[in-house]
Motif scaffolding. Structure first.
Motif, PDB file in Angstrom:
ATOM      1  N   VAL A 118     -49.696 -15.789  -6.185  1.00 27.56           N
ATOM      2  CA  VAL A 118     -50.480 -16.832  -5.195  1.00 27.56           C
ATOM      3  C   VAL A 118     -50.602 -17.769  -6.148  1.00 27.56           C
ATOM      4  N   ALA A 119     -51.412 -16.921  -7.305  1.00 29.21           N
ATOM      5  CA  ALA A 119     -51.943 -17.937  -8.207  1.00 29.21           C
ATOM      6  C   ALA A 119     -51.653 -18.613  -8.795  1.00 29.21           C
ATOM      7  N   ASP A 120     -50.133 -18.695  -9.235  1.00 24.48           N
ATOM      8  CA  ASP A 120     -49.343 -19.595  -9.396  1.00 24.48           C
ATOM      9  C   ASP A 120     -49.392 -21.022  -8.957  1.00 24.48           C
ATOM     10  N   PHE A 121     -49.478 -20.823  -7.771  1.00 26.32           N
ATOM     11  CA  PHE A 121     -49.518 -21.966  -6.667  1.00 26.32           C
ATOM     12  C   PHE A 121     -50.326 -22.490  -6.634  1.00 26.32           C
ATOM     13  N   LEU A 122     -52.162 -21.272  -6.454  1.00 28.10           N
ATOM     14  CA  LEU A 122     -53.424 -22.458  -6.611  1.00 28.10           C
ATOM     15  C   LEU A 122     -53.359 -22.591  -8.424  1.00 28.10           C
ATOM     16  N   ASP A 123     -53.237 -22.103  -9.136  1.00 29.22           N
ATOM     17  CA  ASP A 123     -53.183 -22.900 -10.608  1.00 29.22           C
ATOM     18  C   ASP A 123     -52.948 -24.598 -10.829  1.00 29.22           C
ATOM     19  N   GLU A 124     -51.807 -24.732  -9.985  1.00 25.30           N
ATOM     20  CA  GLU A 124     -51.258 -26.291  -9.353  1.00 25.30           C
ATOM     21  C   GLU A 124     -50.083 -26.470  -8.706  1.00 25.30           C
ATOM     22  N   PRO A 125     -51.289 -26.396  -7.192  1.00 21.75           N
ATOM     23  CA  PRO A 125     -50.414 -26.381  -6.016  1.00 21.75           C
ATOM     24  C   PRO A 125     -49.688 -27.988  -5.715  1.00 21.75           C
ATOM     25  N   HIS A 126     -49.737 -29.032  -6.639  1.00 23.12           N
ATOM     26  CA  HIS A 126     -48.804 -29.506  -6.565  1.00 23.12           C
ATOM     27  C   HIS A 126     -47.002 -29.685  -7.214  1.00 23.12           C
ATOM     28  N   VAL A 127     -47.237 -29.090  -7.866  1.00 21.20           N
ATOM     29  CA  VAL A 127     -46.205 -28.268  -8.790  1.00 21.20           C
ATOM     30  C   VAL A 127     -45.830 -27.547  -7.997  1.00 21.20           C
ATOM     31  N   ALA A 128     -46.784 -26.662  -7.805  1.00 29.47           N
ATOM     32  CA  ALA A 128     -46.361 -25.171  -7.307  1.00 29.47           C
ATOM     33  C   ALA A 128     -45.015 -25.500  -5.245  1.00 29.47           C
ATOM     34  N   VAL A 129     -45.400 -26.797  -4.950  1.00 31.81           N
ATOM     35  CA  VAL A 129     -45.136 -26.889  -3.391  1.00 31.81           C
ATOM     36  C   VAL A 129     -43.507 -27.658  -3.450  1.00 31.81           C
ATOM     37  N   VAL A 130     -43.438 -28.137  -4.643  1.00 28.06           N
ATOM     38  CA  VAL A 130     -42.180 -28.915  -4.687  1.00 28.06           C
ATOM     39  C   VAL A 130     -41.236 -27.972  -5.461  1.00 28.06           C
ATOM     40  N   LYS A 131     -41.589 -26.992  -6.022  1.00 28.56           N
ATOM     41  CA  LYS A 131     -41.169 -26.319  -6.106  1.00 28.56           C
ATOM     42  C   LYS A 131     -40.784 -25.387  -5.568  1.00 28.56           C
ATOM     43  N   ALA A 132     -41.303 -24.713  -4.811  1.00 28.49           N
ATOM     44  CA  ALA A 132     -41.084 -24.132  -3.277  1.00 28.49           C
ATOM     45  C   ALA A 132     -40.070 -24.693  -2.774  1.00 28.49           C
ATOM     46  N   LEU A 133     -40.493 -25.814  -2.787  1.00 30.22           N
ATOM     47  CA  LEU A 133     -39.276 -26.434  -1.653  1.00 30.22           C
ATOM     48  C   LEU A 133     -37.997 -26.280  -2.312  1.00 30.22           C
ATOM     49  N   LEU A 134     -38.025 -26.695  -3.974  1.00 26.49           N
ATOM     50  CA  LEU A 134     -36.631 -27.052  -3.931  1.00 26.49           C
ATOM     51  C   LEU A 134     -36.248 -24.903  -4.681  1.00 26.49           C
ATOM     52  N   LEU A 135     -36.508 -24.401  -4.118  1.00 27.52           N
ATOM     53  CA  LEU A 135     -36.241 -22.826  -3.788  1.00 27.52           C
ATOM     54  C   LEU A 135     -36.592 -22.339  -5.275  1.00 27.52           C
ATOM     55  N   GLN A 136     -37.795 -23.006  -6.154  1.00 26.42           N
ATOM     56  CA  GLN A 136     -37.906 -22.483  -7.600  1.00 26.42           C
ATOM     57  C   GLN A 136     -39.037 -21.442  -7.167  1.00 26.42           C
ATOM     58  N   PHE A 137     -39.693 -21.326  -6.603  1.00 22.99           N
ATOM     59  CA  PHE A 137     -41.079 -20.517  -6.547  1.00 22.99           C
ATOM     60  C   PHE A 137     -40.993 -19.788  -5.607  1.00 22.99           C
ATOM     61  N   GLN A 138     -40.957 -18.534  -5.430  1.00 18.01           N
ATOM     62  CA  GLN A 138     -40.826 -17.647  -4.793  1.00 18.01           C
ATOM     63  C   GLN A 138     -41.472 -16.147  -5.259  1.00 18.01           C
ATOM     64  N   PRO A 139     -42.596 -16.172  -4.287  1.00 20.44           N
ATOM     65  CA  PRO A 139     -43.982 -15.443  -3.824  1.00 20.44           C
ATOM     66  C   PRO A 139     -43.290 -14.149  -4.296  1.00 20.44           C
ATOM     67  N   THR A 140     -44.181 -12.839  -3.994  1.00 15.69           N
ATOM     68  CA  THR A 140     -43.305 -11.743  -3.869  1.00 15.69           C
ATOM     69  C   THR A 140     -43.511 -11.818  -1.924  1.00 15.69           C
ATOM     70  N   ALA A 189     -36.160 -19.570 -12.789  1.00 14.15           N
ATOM     71  CA  ALA A 189     -37.633 -20.484 -11.439  1.00 14.15           C
ATOM     72  C   ALA A 189     -38.276 -20.753 -12.200  1.00 14.15           C
ATOM     73  N   TYR A 190     -39.646 -20.912 -11.134  1.00 14.31           N
ATOM     74  CA  TYR A 190     -40.727 -21.168 -11.315  1.00 14.31           C
ATOM     75  C   TYR A 190     -42.302 -20.578 -11.110  1.00 14.31           C
ATOM     76  N   PRO A 191     -42.970 -19.726 -12.526  1.00 13.73           N
ATOM     77  CA  PRO A 191     -42.981 -20.802 -13.290  1.00 13.73           C
ATOM     78  C   PRO A 191     -42.089 -20.625 -14.407  1.00 13.73           C
ATOM     79  N   GLU A 192     -42.223 -21.006 -15.871  1.00 14.14           N
ATOM     80  CA  GLU A 192     -41.498 -21.128 -16.557  1.00 14.14           C
ATOM     81  C   GLU A 192     -41.424 -19.950 -17.479  1.00 14.14           C
ATOM     82  N   GLY A 193     -40.318 -19.056 -17.595  1.00 17.33           N
ATOM     83  CA  GLY A 193     -39.754 -18.025 -17.912  1.00 17.33           C
ATOM     84  C   GLY A 193     -39.834 -16.969 -16.969  1.00 17.33           C
ATOM     85  N   HIS A 194     -39.722 -16.948 -15.912  1.00 16.35           N
ATOM     86  CA  HIS A 194     -39.165 -16.528 -14.684  1.00 16.35           C
ATOM     87  C   HIS A 194     -37.888 -16.792 -14.515  1.00 16.35           C
TER      88      HIS A 194
END
Length: 386
Positions: A118-140, A189-194
């Protein structure tokens, strides 16, 4: 083309419900009950069961719609279901982020944010939300629904192909799976390297294979000759895999017991659905298909009813199980991980899942019932009728 059977196969509901319970248990780290799930005795786990049954059931449901109402309607139904899953995933994402963040703040334990990604979301939520909508951000814990959504998005092509010539679907799917195993192709996936935890380029083979088996079953091939031929080999493969994996599990608890072939076979790649996972799982599918008939009495027993209901309300129960498993992890981390508390957390979580499935089933049953019109109202209507 024969008309597919329209009666519900309770085996799918029962084993999908069991898989959902196992997913809940396995998602709680160092959970004592995880020694009694598929993960402890097989190279595969409940994820394979969930994806396989999803593909099999999709072929049954949407294949019937294709025959009855045509390709356009069947495609619309598949995409409608994919949209439902997408909306559920986004809601689950929001609730999960809130649950983890609130717990980390309340107990002043930022480890949870890192552990649950979830730290990835808290670091840059504006990007993480978009990546989540694109199914690229997948928390545990939030990685299997995106796979299922993507499988349904491509399923109309699979559905139309297997109605015409199953090999036209199977061969490209198998070749893509082999390419992933040989070349190590991954989906970023998001963040870069995942990358996607469940690599869809590999896991699609399990979903497509299950859909083809569901299609064959719907056409009346209930116990194909190939399954009867493969049964002895499947029994040997499953037994060998069971002994090896069980030795690993016991070795992890009691070191003097050797882990058979541990150095040679470890790790068993789950991300790319290693053949070491896939082959024993297919062996289990053959064994269950041959040894558990559709009319098996235990499927209709009262003790099986909660699992069947969980399987029938799979989307809601899956989402609930994810939230409960995270909550259970937090409880055990903050208040101790003794056996008594572990059992209490497991029993409470499973009970909530069972009760929720029963409540949803009751609501849907009531919604399907015809409207009751009181006798007095009917008499009044008769008087004013012309």
């Amino acid at each position: 083309m024969p008309e597919p059977s329209t009666s519900r196969d309770l085996r799918l509901d029962f084993f999908r419900g069991l898989a959902l319970i196992f997913i809940f248990i396995d998602h709680i780290p160092e959970n004592i009950l995880s020694y009694f799930t598929l993960e402890a005795v097989g190279f595969f786990d409940a994820a394979e069961v969930f994806i396989f049954i999803s593909g099999f059931a999709a072929a049954l449901a949407y294949g019937r719609r294709l025959i009855q109402k045509g390709a356009l309607y069947a495609t619309a139904q598949v995409l409608h279901r994919a949209w439902q899953l997408y909306v559920a995933h986004i809601f689950l994402f929001v609730i999960f982020i809130a649950e983890v963040s609130y717990t980390a703040t309340t107990f002043k334990n930022p480890m949870y944010n890192e552990e649950m990604r979830v730290a990835d979301f808290l670091d840059e939520p504006h990007v993480a939300v978009v990546k989540a909508l694109l199914l690229q951000f997948q928390p545990t814990f939030l990685d299997i629904l995106p796979l299922y959504i993507l499988m349904l998005v491509i399923f109309p092509v699979v559905l139309l192909g297997m109605q015409r010539q199953p090999l036209v679907v199977l061969v490209p799917s198998a070749l893509l799976y082999l390419a992933v195993q040989i070349l190590g192709i991954a989906v970023p996936a998001y963040p870069e390297g995942h990358v996607w935890y469940f690599n869809p380029l590999a896991w699609q083979f399990l979903f497509v294979s299950a859909a083809l088996l569901g299609h064959a079953w719907a056409q009346g091939q209930r116990r194909p000759a190939l399954a009867r031929i493969a049964y002895p080999l499947a029994a040997v493969i499953f037994a060998v895999a069971l002994v090896i994996k069980l030795s690993w599990t016991i070795h992890g608890v009691w070191e003097p017991v050797p882990g058979l072939f541990l150095k040679q076979l470890w790790p068993v790649n789950k991300n790319n659905l290693s053949p070491l996972r896939l082959i024993p799982f297919f062996a289990l599918v053959v064994l269950v298909a041959m040894r558990v008939p559709r009319e098996a009495r235990f499927l209709r027993a009262a003790a099986s009813r909660p699992l069947v209901l969980c399987g029938q309300q799979s989307l809601e129960i899956f989402c609930l199980g994810i939230i409960l498993s995270a909550l259970g992890h937090f409880v055990l981390t903050e208040y101790g991980s003794g056996v008594a508390l572990q059992l209490a957390v497991n029993i409470a979580g499973i009970a909530v899942m069972f009760l929720t499935a029963r409540m949803i089933d009751w609501y849907k049953a009531m919604d399907r019932m015809p409207m009751f019109q009181p006798a007095a109202s009917r008499r009044s209507a008769d008087k004013v009728a012309p």
